[in-house]
Write a protein that holds these residues in place. Structure first.
Motif, mmCIF file in Angstrom:
data_model
loop_
_atom_site.group_PDB
_atom_site.id
_atom_site.type_symbol
_atom_site.label_atom_id
_atom_site.label_comp_id
_atom_site.label_asym_id
_atom_site.label_seq_id
_atom_site.Cartn_x
_atom_site.Cartn_y
_atom_site.Cartn_z
ATOM 1 N N ASP A 1 0.828 -1.209 0.000
ATOM 2 C CA ASP A 1 0.000 0.000 0.000
ATOM 3 C C ASP A 1 0.864 1.261 0.000
ATOM 4 O O ASP A 1 0.547 2.248 -0.678
ATOM 5 C CB ASP A 1 -0.917 0.007 1.227
ATOM 6 C CG ASP A 1 -1.991 -1.065 1.157
ATOM 7 O OD1 ASP A 1 -2.212 -1.607 0.054
ATOM 8 O OD2 ASP A 1 -2.596 -1.368 2.208
ATOM 9 N N MET A 2 1.961 1.246 0.750
ATOM 10 C CA MET A 2 2.862 2.390 0.812
ATOM 11 C C MET A 2 3.454 2.689 -0.560
ATOM 12 O O MET A 2 3.531 3.844 -0.996
ATOM 13 C CB MET A 2 3.974 2.114 1.816
ATOM 14 C CG MET A 2 5.046 3.187 1.913
ATOM 15 S SD MET A 2 6.438 2.595 2.896
ATOM 16 C CE MET A 2 5.644 2.333 4.466
ATOM 17 N N THR A 3 3.894 1.631 -1.255
ATOM 18 C CA THR A 3 4.491 1.809 -2.572
ATOM 19 C C THR A 3 3.484 2.341 -3.576
ATOM 20 O O THR A 3 3.781 3.254 -4.362
ATOM 21 C CB THR A 3 5.070 0.471 -3.078
ATOM 22 O OG1 THR A 3 6.010 -0.029 -2.115
ATOM 23 C CG2 THR A 3 5.762 0.648 -4.413
ATOM 24 N N LEU A 4 2.280 1.789 -3.561
ATOM 25 C CA LEU A 4 1.246 2.244 -4.478
ATOM 26 C C LEU A 4 0.900 3.704 -4.236
ATOM 27 O O LEU A 4 0.791 4.508 -5.177
ATOM 28 C CB LEU A 4 0.006 1.360 -4.334
ATOM 29 C CG LEU A 4 -1.112 1.569 -5.354
ATOM 30 C CD1 LEU A 4 -0.621 1.313 -6.769
ATOM 31 C CD2 LEU A 4 -2.297 0.664 -5.026
ATOM 32 N N SER A 5 0.759 4.090 -2.976
ATOM 33 C CA SER A 5 0.438 5.475 -2.644
ATOM 34 C C SER A 5 1.543 6.433 -3.075
ATOM 35 O O SER A 5 1.280 7.471 -3.700
ATOM 36 C CB SER A 5 0.206 5.596 -1.138
ATOM 37 O OG SER A 5 0.004 6.942 -0.762
ATOM 38 N N ALA A 6 2.792 6.102 -2.762
ATOM 39 C CA ALA A 6 3.912 6.970 -3.133
ATOM 40 C C ALA A 6 4.032 7.098 -4.644
ATOM 41 O O ALA A 6 4.381 8.164 -5.171
ATOM 42 C CB ALA A 6 5.210 6.420 -2.541
ATOM 43 N N SER A 7 3.727 6.023 -5.359
ATOM 44 C CA SER A 7 3.898 6.009 -6.809
ATOM 45 C C SER A 7 2.925 6.936 -7.513
ATOM 46 O O SER A 7 3.206 7.410 -8.630
ATOM 47 C CB SER A 7 3.721 4.579 -7.343
ATOM 48 O OG SER A 7 4.687 3.710 -6.780
#
Length: 325
Positions: A115-121
């Motif tokens: 979820d963190m990676t998707l949000s940052a991306s």
């Protein structure tokens, strides 16, 4: 949108022993594929967000080291430890003193990291999916899911993977794949390392889901495939202090250039120059930006085969000509 997100499931703590006069000189750094890519991205002026899991004593040491790299660190608190190694380079070669792989990530850690990676991306132009240190750290399927979701949101996906993780990412499709001929050989995608066999493998990778393919070949010129055209990338041969991290620097250079709207050929030039300058240094994923830009102007890109005059050749014909060189 700007900048690059680097998916780094489990960074490494690296301890390297070198000589300083008559005394040993001990260096502590953050390391691992995604860290070395991030370091070169920062060197080339990109805004970088790293998404990682940090845990245990090694994770506590890694946190300030990563933050000192000039990038934004977003991390999940891990219940296990990050991997680490101790290498002795006092004899100008790397001797492994000890290595400890990262512990497998727990389910809730994987969910948070995803979820963190998707949000940052969603705030970035491109995402590099890098591999972990250890086969058991993270399931390969994460790469398929991430690649699919990132492309669904319009992000450019760059991967530097091999094995099951590469196969998983290709199922979703990727914009740029960087891989070495040694990795293709280890994966069984190559049975011999001649140019013809590599070109055939590149076309197969394209058919599996990679829009563009770059294959590095150690001291030999790299090869790239884009829109049915194969090119050879030649850089000045510089004296190597340490060849580790050259491929990661190549990936970073290509990614930076593409996020700035460069052509693929110009991106290959910057990537090849970043990799070439990296090998002249002991620091992995490092380089002087002025030197990289000057070497970039010396990089040559030529269609394959060299007598190519503009007629698009089939993969089979390219391979046949390469085998007969």
């Amino acid at each position: 949108m700007n900048g690059v997100v680097v998916f780094v499931p489990s960074p490494l703590l690296t301890i390297t022993i070198e000589n300083h006069g008559t005394q040993p000189d001990i260096h502590l750094h953050a390391g691992g594929q995604g860290v070395w890519q991030s370091r070169m991205l920062v060197t080339l002026g990109s805004q970088v967000t790293m998404c990682a899991v940090l845990g245990g004593e090694t994770g506590h040491v890694l946190r300030p080291l990563l933050e000192a790299e000039g990038l934004t660190v977003r991390y999940v608190e891990g219940s296990g430890r990050n991997g680490s190694y101790v290498h002795d380079r006092r004899r100008d070669t790397r001797e492994v003193v000890a290595e400890a792989l990262a512990m497998p990530l727990a389910r809730h850690e994987l969910d948070q990291l995803y979820d963190m990676t998707l949000s940052a991306s969603l705030d970035a132009s491109a995402v590099i999916l890098s591999g972990p240190a250890g086969d058991d750290t993270i399931p390969a399927g994460i790469y398929r899911r991430l690649a699919a979701d990132l492309r669904a949101t319009g992000r450019m996906v760059v991967v530097d993977l091999s094995g099951e993780r590469l196969a998983a990412a290709l199922q979703a499709g990727v914009d740029v794949l960087k891989v070495s001929d040694d990795e293709l050989m280890a994966d069984g995608r190559l049975t011999r390392s001649d140019t013809g066999a590599i070109i055939e493998a590149m076309y197969h990778l394209h058919e599996e889901g990679a829009s563009r393919v770059v294959v590095s070949r150690a001291a030999e010129p790299a090869l790239a495939l884009d829109r049915g055209e194969v090119v050879e990338i030649t850089v000045p041969r510089l004296q190597a202090a340490d060849t580790h991290g050259a491929g990661d620097s190549f990936t970073a250079g290509v990614t930076v250039a593409l996020t700035r709207g460069a052509s693929f050929h110009d991106a290959l030039r910057l990537g090849a120059a970043a990799g070439a300058v990296n090998v002249t240094r002991h620091g992995l994923g490092s380089g002087d930006v002025e030197s990289i830009l000057k070497v970039r102007d010396l990089v040559e890109i030529a269609p394959w085969p060299r007598e190519h005059t503009g007629t698009r050749l089939s993969p089979q014909e390219l391979a046949r000509r390469a085998q007969g060189e």
